[in-house]
Write a protein that holds these residues in place. Structure first.
Motif, mmCIF file in Angstrom:
data_model
loop_
_atom_site.group_PDB
_atom_site.id
_atom_site.type_symbol
_atom_site.label_atom_id
_atom_site.label_comp_id
_atom_site.label_asym_id
_atom_site.label_seq_id
_atom_site.Cartn_x
_atom_site.Cartn_y
_atom_site.Cartn_z
ATOM 1 N N LEU A 226 -10.424 15.101 -20.542
ATOM 2 C CA LEU A 226 -11.614 14.204 -21.659
ATOM 3 C C LEU A 226 -11.015 13.580 -21.895
ATOM 4 N N ALA A 229 -8.677 10.509 -20.446
ATOM 5 C CA ALA A 229 -9.862 9.803 -20.144
ATOM 6 C C ALA A 229 -11.019 8.788 -21.084
ATOM 7 N N ALA A 230 -11.197 9.531 -22.585
ATOM 8 C CA ALA A 230 -11.736 8.758 -23.516
ATOM 9 C C ALA A 230 -10.964 7.958 -24.170
ATOM 10 N N ASP A 232 -7.885 6.079 -22.927
ATOM 11 C CA ASP A 232 -7.824 5.179 -21.625
ATOM 12 C C ASP A 232 -9.379 4.183 -21.931
ATOM 13 N N ALA A 233 -10.102 4.946 -21.977
ATOM 14 C CA ALA A 233 -11.442 3.718 -22.310
ATOM 15 C C ALA A 233 -11.347 2.768 -23.518
ATOM 16 N N HIS A 300 -13.593 7.019 -13.765
ATOM 17 C CA HIS A 300 -12.892 8.585 -14.193
ATOM 18 C C HIS A 300 -13.159 9.042 -15.266
ATOM 19 N N PHE A 301 -13.707 8.222 -16.449
ATOM 20 C CA PHE A 301 -13.907 8.589 -17.832
ATOM 21 C C PHE A 301 -15.385 9.030 -17.233
ATOM 22 N N GLN A 304 -15.469 12.558 -16.044
ATOM 23 C CA GLN A 304 -14.915 14.148 -16.331
ATOM 24 C C GLN A 304 -15.425 14.066 -17.333
ATOM 25 N N PHE A 305 -16.077 13.550 -18.308
ATOM 26 C CA PHE A 305 -17.249 13.406 -19.609
ATOM 27 C C PHE A 305 -18.338 14.556 -18.681
ATOM 28 N N THR A 329 -16.315 8.794 -28.129
ATOM 29 C CA THR A 329 -16.744 10.019 -26.545
ATOM 30 C C THR A 329 -17.891 8.919 -25.763
#
Length: 344
Positions: A226, A229-230, A232-233, A300-301, A304-305, A329
């Motif tokens: 997570l 992914a966060a 990257d976002a 993807h984020f 995962q969240f 996030t």
């Protein structure tokens, strides 16, 4: 190369400002003026023909003369009023088009400037430094794999209860170390407080507690997915000048977050998408339509969240859910969720 023509003596030099230049009407005769001249001439011919063929010889008195002048001049005046109105309207439309072009150019220049990280305010520069420090920390943690902190005793405070996510949510298993032990073996479990602090990322380079929570979360396999992914976002959003600290989302009740974790979707939980900033929503939606990498990272984020929050909701109190919803996030989740239509 042709030499630049010098202005004549006594003439005022006109500087070219591109789309911001005043449109040069030139004072020429437009279609409206041509039509007014033709109609006025026809009217005068008709009046002249009328007096010519009626053959009136008696001299009119003063009142009759005034009435004749008014009858002849009033239509001509109305014709030229209409012509002047048309010319003014044409000039106003041209000015409106010029202003719209200028606004579009300023908007594109602002977006390009934000993407190129040029002349940002001091607050944005500070946030860039925080993001860069967080990335360096993640790289440094990977180099310390051979000397993890094993001296931290298990938490005994009820507020720092361990957070253990369901192994079913782990899609990719982390490779074992050379000694055959799991990557997080012999390490204290991630506490709820650390799990909530890590997705918010450090507030400044001096935020030791934030960096410690971030390192601990990156050591935990499920939480690390997570966090990455966060990260990257948020990095992709920052390229368009979108920062979570600038957003002020509406707060949602913990009951709505629990209903979301239990699988409810649609308008019933629309309050979770509390981000109302139209500029951020428009830029994010446009980037998701045009940029495949951005769209894949966003989805993807979101996945995962969703997976992580489902497990967190089972052991979290209402106040802990509220604290998690205040993190950067969670704000990114609200923004992407609204754009992706999760709350529609």
């Amino acid at each position: 190369m042709a030499e630049e023509k010098e202005p004549e003596p006594g003439a005022t030099a006109r500087r070219d400002f591109g789309i911001y230049s005043q449109p040069d009407t030139g004072g020429g005769i437009g279609p409206g003026e041509v039509i007014a001249i033709v109609v006025s001439g026809l009217w005068l011919l008709l009046v002249g023909g009328f007096f010519l063929f009626t053959g009136g010889t008696s001299a009119p008195d003063t009142l009759s003369a005034v009435m004749i002048i008014v009858a002849i001049g009033l239509p001509i005046a109305l014709i030229w009023v209409a012509a002047i109105t048309l010319r003014t309207s044409r000039e106003m439309r041209a000015e409106a088009r010029r202003l719209q072009s200028a606004l579009d150019a300023m908007r594109h220049a602002y977006i390009n400037q934000a993407q190129a990280h040029v002349a940002r305010p001091s607050m944005e520069q500070r946030l860039d430094e925080i993001a860069a420090t967080a990335r360096q920390t993640e790289t440094a943690v990977a180099t310390f794999a051979s000397r993890r902190d094993t001296s931290v005793p298990p938490a005994t405070d009820p507020a720092a209860a361990p957070v253990r996510l369901n192994p079913e949510t782990r899609i990719e298993e982390q490779p074992a170390l050379a000694l055959g032990a799991p990557a997080d073996a012999g390490q204290a479990p991630l506490s709820t407080e650390e799990f909530i602090r890590a997705p918010n990322f450090p507030d400044s380079p001096k935020d030791k507690a934030g960096f410690r929570a971030l390192r601990r979360a990156l050591d935990d396999h499920s939480s690390a997915k997570l966090i990455r992914a966060a990260q990257d976002a948020l990095t992709l959003l920052s390229q368009d000048g979108i920062y979570m600290d600038d957003l002020e989302p509406d707060r949602a009740r913990p009951e709505l977050w629990r209903r979301f974790a239990q699988g409810e979707r649609g308008r019933a939980i629309a309050s979770l998408g509390g981000v109302r900033d139209r500029t951020s929503l428009a830029l994010t939606a446009g980037r998701m339509r045009q940029d495949t990498i951005f769209r894949d990272a966003a989805h993807h984020f979101l996945r995962q969240f969703d997976k992580t929050f489902v497990e967190f909701e089972k052991i979290a109190t209402d106040q802990e859910i509220v604290n998690l919803a205040e993190t950067r996030t969670a704000r990114a989740f609200m923004l992407f969720g609204r754009v992706a239509g999760i709350f529609a």
